[in-house]
Design a protein around this motif. Structure first.
Motif, mmCIF file in Angstrom:
data_model
loop_
_atom_site.group_PDB
_atom_site.id
_atom_site.type_symbol
_atom_site.label_atom_id
_atom_site.label_comp_id
_atom_site.label_asym_id
_atom_site.label_seq_id
_atom_site.Cartn_x
_atom_site.Cartn_y
_atom_site.Cartn_z
ATOM 1 N N HIS A 1 31.863 35.197 42.622
ATOM 2 C CA HIS A 1 31.759 36.589 42.180
ATOM 3 C C HIS A 1 32.965 37.009 41.338
ATOM 4 O O HIS A 1 33.460 38.130 41.466
ATOM 5 N N ILE A 2 33.424 36.082 40.475
ATOM 6 C CA ILE A 2 34.532 36.377 39.576
ATOM 7 C C ILE A 2 33.976 36.672 38.190
ATOM 8 O O ILE A 2 33.179 35.894 37.657
ATOM 9 N N ALA A 3 34.376 37.787 37.619
ATOM 10 C CA ALA A 3 33.890 38.171 36.295
ATOM 11 C C ALA A 3 34.414 37.191 35.248
ATOM 12 O O ALA A 3 35.560 36.726 35.329
ATOM 13 N N THR A 4 33.574 36.881 34.257
ATOM 14 C CA THR A 4 33.974 35.915 33.237
ATOM 15 C C THR A 4 35.100 36.437 32.350
ATOM 16 O O THR A 4 35.720 35.665 31.619
ATOM 17 N N GLY A 5 35.387 37.725 32.416
ATOM 18 C CA GLY A 5 36.482 38.292 31.640
ATOM 19 C C GLY A 5 37.795 38.385 32.410
ATOM 20 O O GLY A 5 38.824 38.765 31.843
ATOM 21 N N ASP A 6 37.788 38.019 33.688
ATOM 22 C CA ASP A 6 38.978 38.133 34.535
ATOM 23 C C ASP A 6 39.806 36.849 34.418
ATOM 24 O O ASP A 6 39.694 35.931 35.236
ATOM 25 N N ALA A 7 40.665 36.791 33.400
ATOM 26 C CA ALA A 7 41.416 35.568 33.094
ATOM 27 C C ALA A 7 42.298 35.122 34.252
ATOM 28 O O ALA A 7 42.374 33.927 34.568
ATOM 29 N N ALA A 8 42.985 36.052 34.907
ATOM 30 C CA ALA A 8 43.898 35.696 35.997
ATOM 31 C C ALA A 8 43.148 35.081 37.171
ATOM 32 O O ALA A 8 43.567 34.059 37.736
ATOM 33 N N ALA B 1 43.311 31.135 38.597
ATOM 34 C CA ALA B 1 43.570 30.803 39.997
ATOM 35 C C ALA B 1 42.455 29.918 40.555
ATOM 36 O O ALA B 1 42.708 28.963 41.299
ATOM 37 N N LEU B 2 41.220 30.215 40.164
ATOM 38 C CA LEU B 2 40.076 29.431 40.632
ATOM 39 C C LEU B 2 40.141 27.995 40.123
ATOM 40 O O LEU B 2 39.741 27.058 40.817
ATOM 41 N N ALA C 1 29.337 29.943 30.762
ATOM 42 C CA ALA C 1 30.195 28.857 30.285
ATOM 43 C C ALA C 1 30.818 29.215 28.946
ATOM 44 O O ALA C 1 32.010 28.962 28.699
ATOM 45 N N SER C 2 30.041 29.821 28.070
ATOM 46 C CA SER C 2 30.563 30.251 26.771
ATOM 47 C C SER C 2 31.616 31.341 26.956
ATOM 48 O O SER C 2 32.637 31.362 26.258
ATOM 49 N N GLU C 3 31.408 32.220 27.930
ATOM 50 C CA GLU C 3 32.329 33.348 28.144
ATOM 51 C C GLU C 3 33.646 32.905 28.778
ATOM 52 O O GLU C 3 34.714 33.385 28.391
ATOM 53 N N VAL C 4 33.612 31.967 29.727
ATOM 54 C CA VAL C 4 34.865 31.521 30.341
ATOM 55 C C VAL C 4 35.659 30.628 29.401
ATOM 56 O O VAL C 4 36.881 30.505 29.518
ATOM 57 N N SER C 5 34.965 30.011 28.448
ATOM 58 C CA SER C 5 35.634 29.056 27.557
ATOM 59 C C SER C 5 36.568 29.718 26.552
ATOM 60 O O SER C 5 37.345 29.032 25.885
ATOM 61 N N VAL C 6 36.531 31.054 26.434
ATOM 62 C CA VAL C 6 37.410 31.722 25.469
ATOM 63 C C VAL C 6 38.830 31.864 26.001
ATOM 64 O O VAL C 6 39.755 32.121 25.233
#
Length: 197
Positions: free
Chosen positions: A16-23, A27-28, A65-70
């Motif tokens: 349940h981690i948002a793809t925009g939550d870089a921090a 950590a994940l 996957a596309s969103e976390v890859s940024v």
């Protein structure tokens, strides 16, 4: 490979981690174990020891996957994993930045592509075979949106490497594409042997 980004995206979704939550994503990443293993019909992808190969192709995971890859930190982490695999030698790897960012010195680079319509048709067939009902027009828009996002990202944007051979696969079977790629590899290796004299 692209499967690594998909597996990480799947883990983020499950956590349940948002793809925009870089921090939170970074950590994940430090609690993540993604592996490839040979299977009966191709490589299996194991996420924390569990086979998630089928789940990785779902529309939600594809978009995530596309969103976390940024995120640069996520890319650095996954590029490190990919390069460690490549260090073993004689590796075939696929992904949207493999020839440009991960292995810029690879002996052979193939930029495999197809028209948006053909990619939509193939994806629809794949999802339908899994019993997933999707609207074809919506699927095409999602593919276009992903391409746009990946080609415009600041870090390792989607584009062919300058020395890649572009292979269009619209009117070619899977076996035909493999045959074509093997021919390119043979020609490239012959050229390398000649140049090294």
């Amino acid at each position: 490979s692209g499967a690594m980004y998909r597996a990480f995206a799947l883990k983020a979704i499950r956590a349940h981690i948002a793809t925009g939550d870089a921090a939170a994503l970074e950590a994940l990443a430090h609690q993540n174990d993604v592996r490839h293993e040979p299977g009966e019909t191709g490589n299996r992808v194991l996420l924390d020891g569990v086979d998630v190969t089928v789940q990785l192709r779902s529309p939600g995971v594809t978009a995530a996957a596309s969103e976390v890859s940024v995120h640069p930190a996520i890319r650095r982490w996954l590029v490190g994993l990919q390069q460690a695999l490549g260090a073993q030698g004689n590796v075939v790897m696929e992904g949207r930045d493999i020839g440009t960012a991960v292995f810029p010195l690879a002996e052979v680079k193939i930029y495999l592509t197809a028209s948006t319509r053909e990619r939509t048709r193939r994806r629809w067939q794949e999802l339908s075979a899994q019993g997933i009902d999707v609207d074809v027009e919506q699927l095409e828009q999602e593919i276009l949106a992903r391409d746009l996002a990946d080609s415009q990202r600041e870090v390792a944007p989607l584009r062919p490497a300058e020395d890649a051979v572009i292979v269009h696969s619209d009117d070619t079977s899977a076996d035909g594409v493999v045959e074509k790629i093997l021919e390119i590899i043979d020609l490239r290796r012959q050229a390398l042997v000649t140049s090294r004299g």
